[in-house]
Scaffold this active site. Structure first.
Site, PDB file in Angstrom:
ATOM      1  CE  LYS A  19      -1.750   2.472   3.124  1.00 27.42           C
ATOM      2  NZ  LYS A  19      -1.526   4.232   2.089  1.00 27.42           N
TER       3      LYS A  19
ATOM      4  CD  GLU B 216      13.025   4.432   8.058  1.00 29.24           C
ATOM      5  OE1 GLU B 216      13.529   4.738   8.983  1.00 29.24           O
ATOM      6  OE2 GLU B 216      13.056   4.450   7.004  1.00 29.24           O
TER       7      GLU B 216
ATOM      8  CB  CYS C  14      13.157   9.153   8.209  1.00 30.17           C
ATOM      9  SG  CYS C  14      13.559   8.073   7.363  1.00 30.17           S
TER      10      CYS C  14
ATOM     11  CD  GLU D  68      10.743  12.681  11.972  1.00 31.43           C
ATOM     12  OE1 GLU D  68      11.637  12.095  11.093  1.00 31.43           O
ATOM     13  OE2 GLU D  68       9.265  11.642  12.235  1.00 31.43           O
TER      14      GLU D  68
END
Length: 507
Positions: free
Chosen positions: A191, A266, A300, A401
């Site tokens: 997906k 991850e 990331c 983040e």
């Protein structure tokens, strides 16, 4: 590029926007039974560039069923490794033939600079080639044991794998997950992120063309809250591989526990980039900019925290700010663009809100902090390169983040303080050290709780090496032999060399 060139070289890769692009289940292109669709926007100008079908839960179920049948009933798990490798090499070959098309489409859909998109396609090609080669390599062991037994271990595919990929690297992360899983003998339901499905749809055209058996690869389009939830909770899915936000990863872990699925995650990062006073000045400045502003900061592993030794602060920061102000922001298809738009208006607003949070917390804004609304950029999701200083470790902008072009500066005086600050978040994905003292570089790197690190560089990584994080940045690994092993199980086999009763029964 002028407008004519853009139309000829980029927009030609788009298809009839009135035609709904489909998903791929059990070897067939299908639309959702619900007739739901989603408009896909170009983040550079908010124009609709495609319309795609939007699956419901039942279609995710059908994809899993197809993958299960392909694995067990139709025998994909027993297909020769060389056959799997040949298919992967054919994918790499056809993707190479269409490299520019895929790169252009990635830029239009994601917003990234075209040169970066080209590199992504090259990486995807290499991933299919790399795992094609790995598929045929030895994966077992034999043991000498104190008995008349031949003991061995074989590696077998996990089974049905559900893979959920993010919007910041739509093609390359799909390629790295799919190629490893298929090489290992797994079947796949994948997906893409709702905002960025277009290059993965094109990749499935290639997968269909090269002749993967029905059900081995399946593409389901839709929202994470609907499709992702089905895949994570489905009893016939043996493994989930997810790249994305940490909060979502935590929920996946909780849900996957109900069926004891294998999980690979991850997740996010708040990575420190440590610059000591003895570092090469030009190199450190260059990589400080690259570390956070490449990819619009939507990476990331971005070097979103710059840790500067106090003695060079007054020299380093003014030069850093001056260069950040000169970064060319614009559409990814323009040749001189260095930083493109953010993925969506909502994400842009979230990034700008973090800047406000930082200022409210007491940080100082050195540059940027605003949406760019000038001229042709007014309709896009553009944010100025932003640098904040006067920070403290407890600030949200230091701990959380942001995932945008926002750099926060922290200051240290000793090696020990640098390490403490660097490790002072819940994340542990990446880190870098800049110094001309080799021993110091090794000492610091070995004390940093991060899975991907650099000395006197930032960002270059390679498909041959694992991508993994410490702490709340993830579990398991992608890429390299480590990524391949995530899709294999170990089975112990013991063979009696003398066929005779054990003598246990005394009757």
């Amino acid at each position: 590029m002028n407008v004519t060139v853009v139309v000829n070289q980029f927009e030609r890769v788009l298809r009839d926007q009135t035609a709904v692009q489909q998903m791929y289940i059990n070897g067939k292109w299908v639309t959702s039974s619900s007739n739901q669709t989603r408009e896909i926007l170009n983040p550079a100008n908010q124009e609709v560039i495609a319309t795609v079908t939007e699956a419901v839960a039942e279609e995710a179920d059908l994809a899993v069923e197809a993958a299960k049948n392909a694995f067990y009933k139709n025998g994909w798990k027993n297909v020769y490794a060389r056959t799997r490798a040949d298919l992967l090499l054919k994918v790499a070959e056809k993707l190479s033939e269409r490299k520019e098309e895929f790169a252009m489409l990635e830029t239009l859909n994601n917003g990234k600079v075209y040169a970066d998109s080209l590199q992504d396609v090259d990486d995807a090609i290499n991933q299919f080639q790399y795992y094609a080669g790995l598929a045929t390599k030895p994966h077992g062991q034999t043991y000498e044991v104190p008995d008349e037994i031949q003991a061995m271990v074989v590696r077998e595919p996990v089974g049905v794998v559900a893979q959920i990929v993010p919007w910041n690297y739509p093609l390359v992360m799909a390629a790295q997950k799919m190629s490893a899983a298929l090489a290992a003998g797994c079947t796949v339901v994948i997906k893409p992120a709702s905002q960025t499905p277009l290059t993965l749809i094109r990749l499935f055209e290639i997968l269909d063309e090269v002749g993967f058996p029905a059900g081995v690869v399946n593409l389901v389009l839709g929202s994470g809250s609907v499709i992702g939830d089905v895949l994570v909770n489905h009893p016939d899915v043996d493994k989930i591989s997810f790249t994305g936000g940490t909060d979502t990863g935590k929920q996946i872990m909780k849900d996957a526990a109900n069926t004891v699925k294998k999980v690979g995650l991850e997740l996010g990062g708040k990575s420190p980039n440590i610059v000591f006073a003895d570092a090469d000045f030009e190199t450190a400045i260059d990589y400080a900019l690259l570390g956070i502003f490449a990819g619009q900061g939507q990476v990331c592993s971005a070097g979103s925290r710059l840790l500067l030794e106090k003695s060079i602060y007054d020299k380093f920061v003014p030069e850093l700010v001056a260069r950040a102000k000169k970064i060319k922001v614009g559409p990814g298809w323009e040749e001189d663009t260095e930083m493109g738009p953010l993925i969506s208006q909502s994400h842009m607003e979230n990034v700008l809100n973090y800047v406000k949070i930082g200022l409210d917390e007491g940080a100082w804004l050195l540059c940027g902090g605003n949406r760019i609304v000038d001229g042709d950029l007014a309709n896009g999701n553009y944010v100025e390169p932003t640098i904040l200083t006067n920070t403290t470790p407890d600030m949200r902008i230091v701990q959380e983040e942001i995932f945008g072009p926002v750099l926060v500066i922290q200051v240290f005086e000793t090696e020990e303080e640098a390490i403490e600050l660097a490790n002072g978040t819940d994340f542990g994905l990446a880190a870098a050290v800049f110094t001309n003292d080799g021993a110091k570089a090794q000492r610091v790197i070995r004390n940093l709780r991060a899975g991907i690190t650099w000395i006197n560089a930032y960002h270059p990584t390679f498909n041959e090496a694992p991508w993994s994080g410490y702490k709340q940045s993830g579990i398991g690994a992608d890429l390299g032999t480590y990524g391949f092993e995530q899709y294999l199980l170990t089975k112990q086999i013991n063979i009696a060399l003398e066929v005779q009763p054990s003598g246990w029964y005394k009757g």
